[in-house]
Design an enzyme around this catalytic site. Sequence first.
Site, PDB file in Angstrom:
ATOM      1  N   ASN A  42       1.046  -1.059  -0.112  1.00 36.00           N
ATOM      2  CA  ASN A  42      -0.199   0.184   0.136  1.00 36.00           C
ATOM      3  C   ASN A  42       0.532   1.697  -0.105  1.00 36.00           C
ATOM      4  O   ASN A  42       2.113   1.268  -0.002  1.00 36.00           O
ATOM      5  CB  ASN A  42      -0.750   0.208   1.869  1.00 36.00           C
TER       6      ASN A  42
ATOM      7  N   HIS B 240       1.494   5.382   1.269  1.00 37.96           N
ATOM      8  CA  HIS B 240      -0.249   5.929   1.914  1.00 37.96           C
ATOM      9  C   HIS B 240       1.111   7.623   1.909  1.00 37.96           C
ATOM     10  O   HIS B 240       2.661   7.645   2.101  1.00 37.96           O
ATOM     11  CB  HIS B 240       0.920   5.576   3.916  1.00 37.96           C
TER      12      HIS B 240
ATOM     13  N   SER C 252       5.495   6.687   1.771  1.00 37.89           N
ATOM     14  CA  SER C 252       5.416   5.710   1.603  1.00 37.89           C
ATOM     15  C   SER C 252       5.067   4.467   1.670  1.00 37.89           C
ATOM     16  O   SER C 252       3.047   4.887   1.120  1.00 37.89           O
ATOM     17  CB  SER C 252       5.498   5.551   3.104  1.00 37.89           C
TER      18      SER C 252
ATOM     19  N   ASP D 144      -2.247   1.408   8.656  1.00 36.88           N
ATOM     20  CA  ASP D 144      -0.787   2.094   8.243  1.00 36.88           C
ATOM     21  C   ASP D 144       0.546   1.113   8.923  1.00 36.88           C
ATOM     22  O   ASP D 144       1.495   2.412   9.262  1.00 36.88           O
ATOM     23  CB  ASP D 144      -0.857   3.769   7.396  1.00 36.88           C
TER      24      ASP D 144
END
Length: 197
Positions: free
Chosen positions: A106, A108, A135, A144
């Site tokens: 993912n 972020h 990130s 996260d």
Amino acid sequence: MLKLVVLISGGGSNLRALLEAAHDAEYPARVVAVGADRDADGFQHAEHFGVPTFSVPFSSFADRGAWGDELLAQVRQWEPDLVVLSGFMRLVPPRVVEALAPQLINTHPAYLPEFPGAHGVRDAIAAGVEQTGASVIVVDNGVDSGPILAQRRIPVLPGDDESSLHDRIKLVERELLVQTVLDIANGTIDLEQESTA
């Protein structure tokens, strides 16, 4: 060649960057399908590059678990080597994470562990910090909180609002994501090793 399934919720700017990178024959990854939790504008990018799409609307299911089971079933049909959450704004149920991780990453819009959660850019502005970042992480069952694969600092400029700062962060996010997928494909990043480090 790494096979990617990309999951989106909105415009898909990170998805577009991956599709453009994968269009280069030298890039060792291909997007085999794009999925969403709604009718997302980003599907237009997939259609432009001839990539199949699928939608698993959250509102069509009795609960998050049932939705997650269908999402996982749809993803697995494509037998991906890596699943990328790219602006996917819904928390993935734990059993989906456990089924896919650590091949589940993912982006972020903050320099984690700073400013986790859905409002990372807004929170950075509110905190009055001089720099934030972007990130790329392995997804775990926290917010996260998974292993960090790549990140870069981004200055907060005088006069920045949430929109202007987010636009600059997105540019860096795209670069980080394309490079991280490349590093996974060529073995520079070992997801199994990163997730147990």
